[in-house]
Design a protein around this motif. Structure first.
Motif, PDB file in Angstrom:
ATOM      1  N   LEU A   1      -4.446 -43.969  29.413  1.00 13.07           N
ATOM      2  CA  LEU A   1      -5.499 -44.044  30.420  1.00 13.07           C
ATOM      3  C   LEU A   1      -6.163 -45.415  30.356  1.00 13.07           C
ATOM      4  O   LEU A   1      -6.601 -45.839  29.286  1.00 13.07           O
ATOM      5  CB  LEU A   1      -6.547 -42.949  30.176  1.00 13.07           C
ATOM      6  N   PRO A   2      -6.242 -46.118  31.468  1.00 15.97           N
ATOM      7  CA  PRO A   2      -6.893 -47.435  31.463  1.00 15.97           C
ATOM      8  C   PRO A   2      -8.355 -47.305  31.062  1.00 15.97           C
ATOM      9  O   PRO A   2      -9.055 -46.396  31.511  1.00 15.97           O
ATOM     10  CB  PRO A   2      -6.758 -47.900  32.917  1.00 15.97           C
ATOM     11  N   ALA A   3      -8.831 -48.197  30.186  1.00 12.46           N
ATOM     12  CA  ALA A   3     -10.218 -48.145  29.731  1.00 12.46           C
ATOM     13  C   ALA A   3     -10.622 -49.497  29.173  1.00 12.46           C
ATOM     14  O   ALA A   3      -9.783 -50.286  28.737  1.00 12.46           O
ATOM     15  CB  ALA A   3     -10.389 -47.067  28.664  1.00 12.46           C
ATOM     16  N   ASP A   4     -11.929 -49.770  29.172  1.00  5.73           N
ATOM     17  CA  ASP A   4     -12.448 -51.002  28.580  1.00  5.73           C
ATOM     18  C   ASP A   4     -12.610 -50.869  27.071  1.00  5.73           C
ATOM     19  O   ASP A   4     -12.532 -51.851  26.341  1.00  5.73           O
ATOM     20  CB  ASP A   4     -13.800 -51.356  29.205  1.00  5.73           C
ATOM     21  N   ILE A   5     -12.860 -49.655  26.613  1.00  6.26           N
ATOM     22  CA  ILE A   5     -13.010 -49.426  25.178  1.00  6.26           C
ATOM     23  C   ILE A   5     -12.522 -48.015  24.864  1.00  6.26           C
ATOM     24  O   ILE A   5     -12.697 -47.101  25.666  1.00  6.26           O
ATOM     25  CB  ILE A   5     -14.488 -49.605  24.728  1.00  6.26           C
ATOM     26  N   VAL A   6     -11.887 -47.853  23.729  1.00  7.07           N
ATOM     27  CA  VAL A   6     -11.405 -46.549  23.285  1.00  7.07           C
ATOM     28  C   VAL A   6     -12.072 -46.225  21.959  1.00  7.07           C
ATOM     29  O   VAL A   6     -12.048 -47.037  21.028  1.00  7.07           O
ATOM     30  CB  VAL A   6      -9.870 -46.540  23.109  1.00  7.07           C
ATOM     31  N   VAL A   7     -12.708 -45.050  21.879  1.00  4.27           N
ATOM     32  CA  VAL A   7     -13.299 -44.569  20.638  1.00  4.27           C
ATOM     33  C   VAL A   7     -12.413 -43.450  20.109  1.00  4.27           C
ATOM     34  O   VAL A   7     -12.213 -42.443  20.782  1.00  4.27           O
ATOM     35  CB  VAL A   7     -14.733 -44.052  20.863  1.00  4.27           C
ATOM     36  N   ALA A   8     -11.839 -43.635  18.934  1.00  4.62           N
ATOM     37  CA  ALA A   8     -10.955 -42.638  18.345  1.00  4.62           C
ATOM     38  C   ALA A   8     -11.740 -41.804  17.334  1.00  4.62           C
ATOM     39  O   ALA A   8     -12.204 -42.316  16.318  1.00  4.62           O
ATOM     40  CB  ALA A   8      -9.770 -43.321  17.662  1.00  4.62           C
ATOM     41  N   GLY A   9     -11.911 -40.517  17.645  1.00  2.15           N
ATOM     42  CA  GLY A   9     -12.597 -39.607  16.725  1.00  2.15           C
ATOM     43  C   GLY A   9     -11.582 -38.992  15.780  1.00  2.15           C
ATOM     44  O   GLY A   9     -10.893 -38.037  16.133  1.00  2.15           O
ATOM     45  N   LEU A  10     -11.441 -39.517  14.601  1.00  2.19           N
ATOM     46  CA  LEU A  10     -10.379 -39.118  13.674  1.00  2.19           C
ATOM     47  C   LEU A  10     -10.836 -38.085  12.660  1.00  2.19           C
ATOM     48  O   LEU A  10     -10.073 -37.723  11.770  1.00  2.19           O
ATOM     49  CB  LEU A  10      -9.849 -40.352  12.941  1.00  2.19           C
ATOM     50  N   GLY A  11     -12.084 -37.616  12.768  1.00  2.00           N
ATOM     51  CA  GLY A  11     -12.571 -36.630  11.819  1.00  2.00           C
ATOM     52  C   GLY A  11     -13.395 -37.264  10.721  1.00  2.00           C
ATOM     53  O   GLY A  11     -13.769 -38.430  10.788  1.00  2.00           O
ATOM     54  N   VAL A  12     -13.691 -36.486   9.704  1.00  2.00           N
ATOM     55  CA  VAL A  12     -14.531 -36.958   8.596  1.00  2.00           C
ATOM     56  C   VAL A  12     -13.798 -36.746   7.288  1.00  2.00           C
ATOM     57  O   VAL A  12     -12.925 -35.894   7.174  1.00  2.00           O
ATOM     58  CB  VAL A  12     -15.887 -36.222   8.567  1.00  2.00           C
ATOM     59  N   ARG A  13     -14.165 -37.518   6.298  1.00  2.00           N
ATOM     60  CA  ARG A  13     -13.577 -37.410   4.962  1.00  2.00           C
ATOM     61  C   ARG A  13     -14.717 -37.231   3.966  1.00  2.00           C
ATOM     62  O   ARG A  13     -15.673 -38.011   3.973  1.00  2.00           O
ATOM     63  CB  ARG A  13     -12.774 -38.667   4.645  1.00  2.00           C
ATOM     64  N   PRO A  14     -14.657 -36.212   3.119  1.00  2.00           N
ATOM     65  CA  PRO A  14     -15.772 -35.954   2.197  1.00  2.00           C
ATOM     66  C   PRO A  14     -15.928 -37.060   1.156  1.00  2.00           C
ATOM     67  O   PRO A  14     -14.936 -37.600   0.653  1.00  2.00           O
ATOM     68  CB  PRO A  14     -15.394 -34.629   1.536  1.00  2.00           C
ATOM     69  N   GLU A  15     -17.160 -37.380   0.847  1.00  2.00           N
ATOM     70  CA  GLU A  15     -17.476 -38.343  -0.203  1.00  2.00           C
ATOM     71  C   GLU A  15     -17.580 -37.566  -1.521  1.00  2.00           C
ATOM     72  O   GLU A  15     -18.555 -36.834  -1.727  1.00  2.00           O
ATOM     73  CB  GLU A  15     -18.789 -39.060   0.108  1.00  2.00           C
ATOM     74  N   ILE A  16     -16.577 -37.685  -2.374  1.00  2.00           N
ATOM     75  CA  ILE A  16     -16.481 -36.825  -3.567  1.00  2.00           C
ATOM     76  C   ILE A  16     -16.457 -37.623  -4.872  1.00  2.00           C
ATOM     77  O   ILE A  16     -16.114 -37.079  -5.928  1.00  2.00           O
ATOM     78  CB  ILE A  16     -15.222 -35.935  -3.486  1.00  2.00           C
ATOM     79  N   GLU A  17     -16.816 -38.911  -4.820  1.00  2.00           N
ATOM     80  CA  GLU A  17     -16.744 -39.721  -6.040  1.00  2.00           C
ATOM     81  C   GLU A  17     -17.626 -39.161  -7.149  1.00  2.00           C
ATOM     82  O   GLU A  17     -17.228 -39.118  -8.313  1.00  2.00           O
ATOM     83  CB  GLU A  17     -17.123 -41.170  -5.729  1.00  2.00           C
ATOM     84  N   LEU A  18     -18.837 -38.740  -6.795  1.00  2.00           N
ATOM     85  CA  LEU A  18     -19.741 -38.189  -7.802  1.00  2.00           C
ATOM     86  C   LEU A  18     -19.134 -36.944  -8.434  1.00  2.00           C
ATOM     87  O   LEU A  18     -19.177 -36.770  -9.669  1.00  2.00           O
ATOM     88  CB  LEU A  18     -21.094 -37.858  -7.171  1.00  2.00           C
ATOM     89  N   ALA A  19     -18.537 -36.073  -7.595  1.00  2.00           N
ATOM     90  CA  ALA A  19     -17.924 -34.844  -8.108  1.00  2.00           C
ATOM     91  C   ALA A  19     -16.730 -35.156  -9.013  1.00  2.00           C
ATOM     92  O   ALA A  19     -16.544 -34.530 -10.066  1.00  2.00           O
ATOM     93  CB  ALA A  19     -17.491 -33.960  -6.939  1.00  2.00           C
ATOM     94  N   LYS A  20     -15.914 -36.131  -8.610  1.00  2.00           N
ATOM     95  CA  LYS A  20     -14.760 -36.499  -9.429  1.00  2.00           C
ATOM     96  C   LYS A  20     -15.209 -37.070 -10.775  1.00  2.00           C
ATOM     97  O   LYS A  20     -14.634 -36.741 -11.827  1.00  2.00           O
ATOM     98  CB  LYS A  20     -13.893 -37.505  -8.670  1.00  2.00           C
ATOM     99  N   ASN A  21     -16.238 -37.912 -10.727  1.00  2.00           N
ATOM    100  CA  ASN A  21     -16.737 -38.503 -11.971  1.00  2.00           C
ATOM    101  C   ASN A  21     -17.336 -37.446 -12.890  1.00  2.00           C
ATOM    102  O   ASN A  21     -17.346 -37.617 -14.124  1.00  2.00           O
ATOM    103  CB  ASN A  21     -17.778 -39.571 -11.665  1.00  2.00           C
ATOM    104  N   ALA A  22     -17.822 -36.359 -12.297  1.00  2.00           N
ATOM    105  CA  ALA A  22     -18.389 -35.273 -13.112  1.00  2.00           C
ATOM    106  C   ALA A  22     -17.308 -34.322 -13.608  1.00  2.00           C
ATOM    107  O   ALA A  22     -17.610 -33.351 -14.313  1.00  2.00           O
ATOM    108  CB  ALA A  22     -19.421 -34.498 -12.288  1.00  2.00           C
ATOM    109  N   GLY A  23     -16.047 -34.572 -13.225  1.00  3.66           N
ATOM    110  CA  GLY A  23     -14.950 -33.747 -13.691  1.00  3.66           C
ATOM    111  C   GLY A  23     -14.778 -32.445 -12.940  1.00  3.66           C
ATOM    112  O   GLY A  23     -14.125 -31.515 -13.443  1.00  3.66           O
ATOM    113  N   LEU A  24     -15.326 -32.346 -11.737  1.00  3.41           N
ATOM    114  CA  LEU A  24     -15.221 -31.105 -10.964  1.00  3.41           C
ATOM    115  C   LEU A  24     -13.841 -31.007 -10.308  1.00  3.41           C
ATOM    116  O   LEU A  24     -13.202 -32.013 -10.001  1.00  3.41           O
ATOM    117  CB  LEU A  24     -16.306 -31.061  -9.888  1.00  3.41           C
ATOM    118  N   LYS A  25     -13.395 -29.789 -10.081  1.00  2.82           N
ATOM    119  CA  LYS A  25     -12.088 -29.558  -9.479  1.00  2.82           C
ATOM    120  C   LYS A  25     -12.123 -29.945  -8.008  1.00  2.82           C
ATOM    121  O   LYS A  25     -13.031 -29.558  -7.264  1.00  2.82           O
ATOM    122  CB  LYS A  25     -11.682 -28.090  -9.623  1.00  2.82           C
TER     123      LYS A  25
END
Length: 319
Positions: A1-25
Motif C-alpha cells: 500500500l502506498p504510504a509516506d510512513i509505515v509503522v510496524a507494530g511487532l509486539g512487545v518483549r518482556p524485560e527480564i534481566e532482573l529476574a534472570k539475575n535473581a536466578g528465576l526460571k
C-alpha cells in the motif's frame, strides 16, 4: 500500500534481566514462569503483567499475553495471596480490541493459527450480520469468525471487525468461553434487543445457529481457502449481484429458480453453494441435500471469499 510512513507494530518483549539475575526460571516464550498464584520459581518472589508467561485457557499452552485486564487481575491475586486469601489465576483468553480509524477489531480465545499449531479438531464459520436491525437507520455489517469443537460444540475463539457493536459481541462470546458454553448455548442466549442496538436474532445468536446447523449436518460448511479442485461451485445470488463479479468457473442459478433448474447441478460431484453472505446459500444447500446431492454451504459466502482473495492477492503483490 502506498504510504509516506509505515509503522510496524511487532509486539512487545518482556524485560527480564532482573529476574534472570535473581536466578528465576524463564519460560520458552521468554517470560518469567509463574504458577497460578503468580509465584515465581522463588516462592518469596511474585511477578505479574507483561513480564510473565501465563496459561492459555483454550490450548493450556504457556503464552505471553501483554494485556492490561489480565495484568490488573494478577496484581489483585498477588495481594490476596500475600494477605492469606488463596486466590488463583485461571489463565487468559487474550480478549482484546483495537480501533483503527472508523473500524474496531476484537478477538477472544484461540485463533485458527493457534489451533492448527495445537493440532486439535476445530470448525470455523463466518458470518456478516448487521450491528442492529437493518430497517433502523445506521446499521453496519460486522464480519465475524467463530471457532468451535465440532465434536461437542465447545467454543474455542472468535474474531470480529466492524464499525459498530463489535466489542459488545466479542465480550458476550468471551463470557461464554469463560463459562464453558457451547454453540448451542450461544443460539439460546437472551440478549438485549431494540432496533437501534440489536436484532431479534443477535449476531451472537446467529453464530450459534449457523454452528448448530453445521454440527447437525443440516448445512455442513466449506471454507473459502480450501475448496477442492473437483468441486462444483454454485452461485445462488440474483442476476444483478452476479453481474458485479463471481467465483471463477462457478455456475449461476438464482435461489428462486433452483427448484425448477436443479437438474442443471451436477449430481456426481460435491457442490459448494454461495450467495452474498450465507443465508440464501443455506436454503439452497438444504434443497440440494434433500434431493440427494452432496452439498456444502460456503461459510461467509461471497463476502468472505472476496475478502480472502483480496487479502491473499495483496499479500502476494507485497511480497
Amino acid at each position: 500500500l502506498p504510504a509516506d510512513i509505515v509503522v510496524a507494530g511487532l509486539g512487545v518483549r518482556p524485560e527480564i534481566e532482573l529476574a534472570k539475575n535473581a536466578g528465576l526460571k524463564i519460560g520458552q516464550r521468554g517470560g518469567i514462569r509463574v504458577d497460578d498464584r503468580m509465584r515465581t520459581s522463588d516462592p518469596h518472589i511474585y511477578a505479574v503483567g507483561d513480564a510473565v508467561e501465563v496459561r492459555d485457557v483454550i490450548t493450556e499452552e504457556w503464552n505471553l499475553v501483554p494485556l492490561a485486564g489480565p495484568a490488573n487481575r494478577q496484581g489483585r491475586i498477588v495481594a490476596d495471596n500475600l494477605f492469606g486469601l488463596d486466590t488463583a489465576f485461571r489463565g487468559t483468553q487474550g480478549t482484546a480490541a483495537i480501533r483503527v480509524f472508523s473500524l474496531v477489531a476484537a478477538c477472544t480465545g484461540a485463533n485458527e493459527k493457534t489451533l492448527k499449531r495445537a493440532a486439535g479438531k476445530y470448525e470455523v464459520i463466518h458470518l456478516h450480520p448487521g450491528s442492529h436491525a437493518g430497517y433502523y437507520p445506521g446499521a453496519h455489517p460486522i464480519a465475524m469468525k467463530l471457532l468451535f469443537d465440532p465434536a461437542n460444540g465447545r467454543l474455542l475463539g472468535a474474531q470480529a471487525v466492524g464499525k459498530d457493536g463489535v466489542d459488545k459481541r466479542i465480550d458476550v462470546i468471551a463470557t461464554a468461553i469463560a463459562a464453558g458454553m457451547t454453540v448451542d448455548d450461544l443460539a439460546e442466549l437472551e440478549l438485549c434487543y431494540a432496533p437501534p442496538v440489536g436484532s431479534a436474532k443477535d449476531p451472537v445468536n446467529l453464530a450459534g445457529m449457523i454452528a448448530q446447523n453445521a454440527r447437525a449436518d443440516l448445512s455442513p460448511v466449506a471454507q473459502w481457502d480450501s475448496i477442492p479442485a473437483d468441486t462444483v461451485i454454485l452461485d445462488v445470488r440474483d442476476w444483478p449481484e452476479r453481474e458485479k463479479g463471481g467465483i471463477p468457473d462457478s455456475i449461476h442459478i438464482p435461489l428462486s429458480e433452483l427448484r425448477n433448474r436443479i437438474e442443471e447441478v451436477p449430481a456426481d460431484k460435491p457442490v459448494v453453494v454461495h450467495c452474498a453472505s450465507g443465508q440464501r446459500s443455506y436454503y439452497a444447500t438444504r434443497i440440494l441435500r434433500q434431493h440427494g446431492l452432496q452439498a456444502y454451504n460456503l461459510t461467509g459466502s461471497w463476502k468472505t471469499w472476496f475478502a480472502g482473495q483480496t487479502a491473499t492477492s495483496s499479500g502476494e503483490q507485497a511480497s
